[in-house]
Design an enzyme around this catalytic site. Sequence first.
Site, PDB file in Angstrom:
ATOM      1  N   PHE A 126       0.868  -1.175   0.000  1.00  0.00           N
ATOM      2  CA  PHE A 126       0.000   0.000   0.000  1.00  0.00           C
ATOM      3  C   PHE A 126       0.909   1.231   0.000  1.00  0.00           C
ATOM      4  O   PHE A 126       1.736   1.373   0.895  1.00  0.00           O
ATOM      5  CB  PHE A 126      -0.905  -0.030   1.229  1.00  0.00           C
ATOM      6  CG  PHE A 126      -1.971   0.998   1.216  1.00  0.00           C
ATOM      7  CD1 PHE A 126      -2.901   1.055   0.187  1.00  0.00           C
ATOM      8  CD2 PHE A 126      -2.061   1.928   2.238  1.00  0.00           C
ATOM      9  CE1 PHE A 126      -3.901   2.023   0.178  1.00  0.00           C
ATOM     10  CE2 PHE A 126      -3.057   2.894   2.236  1.00  0.00           C
ATOM     11  CZ  PHE A 126      -3.978   2.936   1.203  1.00  0.00           C
ATOM     12  N   ASP A 197       1.171  -4.551   8.832  1.00  0.00           N
ATOM     13  CA  ASP A 197      -0.012  -3.709   8.681  1.00  0.00           C
ATOM     14  C   ASP A 197      -1.212  -4.634   8.498  1.00  0.00           C
ATOM     15  O   ASP A 197      -1.260  -5.422   7.548  1.00  0.00           O
ATOM     16  CB  ASP A 197       0.166  -2.785   7.463  1.00  0.00           C
ATOM     17  CG  ASP A 197      -0.953  -1.755   7.356  1.00  0.00           C
ATOM     18  OD1 ASP A 197      -2.081  -2.057   7.779  1.00  0.00           O
ATOM     19  OD2 ASP A 197      -0.691  -0.651   6.818  1.00  0.00           O
ATOM     20  N   TYR A 222     -11.442   2.092  10.107  1.00  0.00           N
ATOM     21  CA  TYR A 222     -12.629   2.399   9.294  1.00  0.00           C
ATOM     22  C   TYR A 222     -12.966   1.350   8.251  1.00  0.00           C
ATOM     23  O   TYR A 222     -13.917   1.504   7.509  1.00  0.00           O
ATOM     24  CB  TYR A 222     -12.521   3.788   8.652  1.00  0.00           C
ATOM     25  CG  TYR A 222     -11.277   4.092   7.845  1.00  0.00           C
ATOM     26  CD1 TYR A 222     -11.133   3.614   6.556  1.00  0.00           C
ATOM     27  CD2 TYR A 222     -10.258   4.888   8.370  1.00  0.00           C
ATOM     28  CE1 TYR A 222     -10.000   3.903   5.813  1.00  0.00           C
ATOM     29  CE2 TYR A 222      -9.115   5.179   7.638  1.00  0.00           C
ATOM     30  CZ  TYR A 222      -8.993   4.680   6.362  1.00  0.00           C
ATOM     31  OH  TYR A 222      -7.872   4.970   5.622  1.00  0.00           O
ATOM     32  N   LYS A 223     -12.190   0.260   8.195  1.00  0.00           N
ATOM     33  CA  LYS A 223     -12.484  -0.798   7.209  1.00  0.00           C
ATOM     34  C   LYS A 223     -13.321  -1.891   7.887  1.00  0.00           C
ATOM     35  O   LYS A 223     -14.463  -1.650   8.232  1.00  0.00           O
ATOM     36  CB  LYS A 223     -11.178  -1.320   6.618  1.00  0.00           C
ATOM     37  CG  LYS A 223     -10.499  -0.230   5.781  1.00  0.00           C
ATOM     38  CD  LYS A 223      -9.108  -0.604   5.336  1.00  0.00           C
ATOM     39  CE  LYS A 223      -8.516   0.555   4.534  1.00  0.00           C
ATOM     40  NZ  LYS A 223      -7.057   0.495   4.477  1.00  0.00           N
ATOM     41  N   ARG A 371     -12.507  -3.746  -7.518  1.00  0.00           N
ATOM     42  CA  ARG A 371     -12.260  -4.458  -6.261  1.00  0.00           C
ATOM     43  C   ARG A 371     -13.564  -4.583  -5.469  1.00  0.00           C
ATOM     44  O   ARG A 371     -14.289  -3.607  -5.303  1.00  0.00           O
ATOM     45  CB  ARG A 371     -11.205  -3.697  -5.453  1.00  0.00           C
ATOM     46  CG  ARG A 371     -10.684  -4.479  -4.274  1.00  0.00           C
ATOM     47  CD  ARG A 371      -9.635  -3.705  -3.519  1.00  0.00           C
ATOM     48  NE  ARG A 371     -10.220  -2.560  -2.832  1.00  0.00           N
ATOM     49  CZ  ARG A 371      -9.587  -1.843  -1.914  1.00  0.00           C
ATOM     50  NH1 ARG A 371      -8.334  -2.111  -1.603  1.00  0.00           N
ATOM     51  NH2 ARG A 371     -10.178  -0.829  -1.320  1.00  0.00           N
TER      52      ARG A 371
HETATM   53  C1  LIG Z   1      -6.381   1.659   4.505  1.00  0.00           C
HETATM   54  C2  LIG Z   1      -4.961   1.422   4.801  1.00  0.00           C
HETATM   55  C3  LIG Z   1      -4.265   2.320   5.595  1.00  0.00           C
HETATM   56  C4  LIG Z   1      -4.971   3.509   6.123  1.00  0.00           C
HETATM   57  O1  LIG Z   1      -4.150   4.479   6.648  1.00  0.00           O
HETATM   58  P1  LIG Z   1      -4.793   5.720   7.404  1.00  0.00           P
HETATM   59  O2  LIG Z   1      -3.618   6.533   7.721  1.00  0.00           O
HETATM   60  O3  LIG Z   1      -5.474   5.179   8.646  1.00  0.00           O
HETATM   61  O4  LIG Z   1      -5.770   6.359   6.493  1.00  0.00           O
HETATM   62  C5  LIG Z   1      -2.935   2.036   5.875  1.00  0.00           C
HETATM   63  N1  LIG Z   1      -2.333   0.938   5.378  1.00  0.00           N
HETATM   64  C6  LIG Z   1      -3.001   0.056   4.602  1.00  0.00           C
HETATM   65  C7  LIG Z   1      -2.314  -1.169   4.101  1.00  0.00           C
HETATM   66  C8  LIG Z   1      -4.323   0.286   4.276  1.00  0.00           C
HETATM   67  O5  LIG Z   1      -4.975  -0.563   3.503  1.00  0.00           O
END
Ligand SMILES: *Cc1c(COP(=O)(O)O)cnc(C)c1O
Length: 412
Positions: A126, A197, A222-223, A371
């Site tokens: 990511f 992560d 938030y996921k 997705r």
């Molecule tokens: C969604 C996501 C984030 C989100 O980061 P925020 O700083 O909380 O917005 C981080 N790492 C991964 C792999 C993600 O999928």
Amino acid sequence: MPISATDADALDRADSLHPFRDDFDLPEGVIYLDGNSLGALPRATPGRMQTIVAREWGHDLIRSWNAHNWIDAPTRVGDKIAQLIGAGPGEVVVADSTSVNLFKVLSAALQINRGRSVILSEPGNFPNDLYIAQGLQALSGGRVELRIVERERLAESIDENVAVLMLTHVHYKTAAMHDMPALTALAHSRGALAVWDLSHSAGAVHVDLEAAQVDFAVGCGYKYLNGGPGSPAYLYVARRHQASAVSPIAGWLGHKRAFEFVDEYQPAPGIERYLAGAHPILGICALEVGVDLLLRAEPALLHGKSQRLCTLFAELAQERCGLYDIEPILPPDPASRGSHVSLRHPHAYSVMQALIGRGVIGDFRAPDILRFGLTPLYVGYRDVWDAVDILTDVLRSNTWQLPEYQLRHRVT
Ligand SMILES: *Cc1c(COP(=O)(O)O)cnc(C)c1O
């Protein structure tokens, strides 16, 4: 066809997680396959928010820090998240965003492994996580180096310069899942630490940080945890490392005695040293509602259902849309998949816009990926069946070519 719509209904009836769907306020006429970007709204959240805003904030005012235990919210909810990811009490805290938390734990890993300088990761991680490592590298004035090697070469690349292996457990595009216990053990055997992560894992697939002896982890609220837009995130520091490093953001609420207001920073003894500024109480309490819901679900059921939903989605898509330039990207082994399915299509953006126009909400990931997040807590087998049916229709009828589906929005 793998199964019929009636078969899908029967699978829903037999699914003991299916009733959880009624705990979410999902709009009529929408099949929501984007819980891996923004989880759905739990029905209990608005009431809880109303109480916190009107009574705790509005009426009890600043007394609420003690009277309603606002001060303990980050560790209270952290301890609950710990149960979802195989961590112990006092090892997880809710704070900031995933990005900021990653900065904090990477910095801690580099403090502990101070004789080494490399953060090892993979291309296509990511991007945010690579950016955070690049920021640390820039700040270190040349001491720290981000090294990126292809997934297949990660294991052999953990050499005597690698301080920390930084990976995302479930890949945000392909849904490929790393073997977290094996890679962590390998890192340890070569003298490196591991930061994972869990943003696309916790709440959907099996995670056991303690069994895997993971050093540090971060994850998103938030996921799959359904904490709401911009929900605070969490971080995990194994108890054995807690006294060995400090947060690079030495804020007052991470101080040993914040309310003595002394000039010199002294870190709190445990996980609380990773807190910085005042806790985002509204966000943490909204997240708590989502986490409480997940804690009622059997973790093994969640992961099993997630695998079955993904397999069904991919098989139906292959069978019904294979003719229309659709190519499922699916890790071959169901045991090493996350909870979403990606399909490649040369006009993925427009196809997704057309799908959203028909009430099937997923997302587009550049350059050519559709997705679909298959959240085991509230997505059913019939949803999957209907979604692929609508996708087939959108492709067959070419409605994605309509001009209104060509316009690029800022957020995809
Ligand atoms: C969604 C996501 C984030 C989100 O980061 P925020 O700083 O909380 O917005 C981080 N790492 C991964 C792999 C993600 O999928």
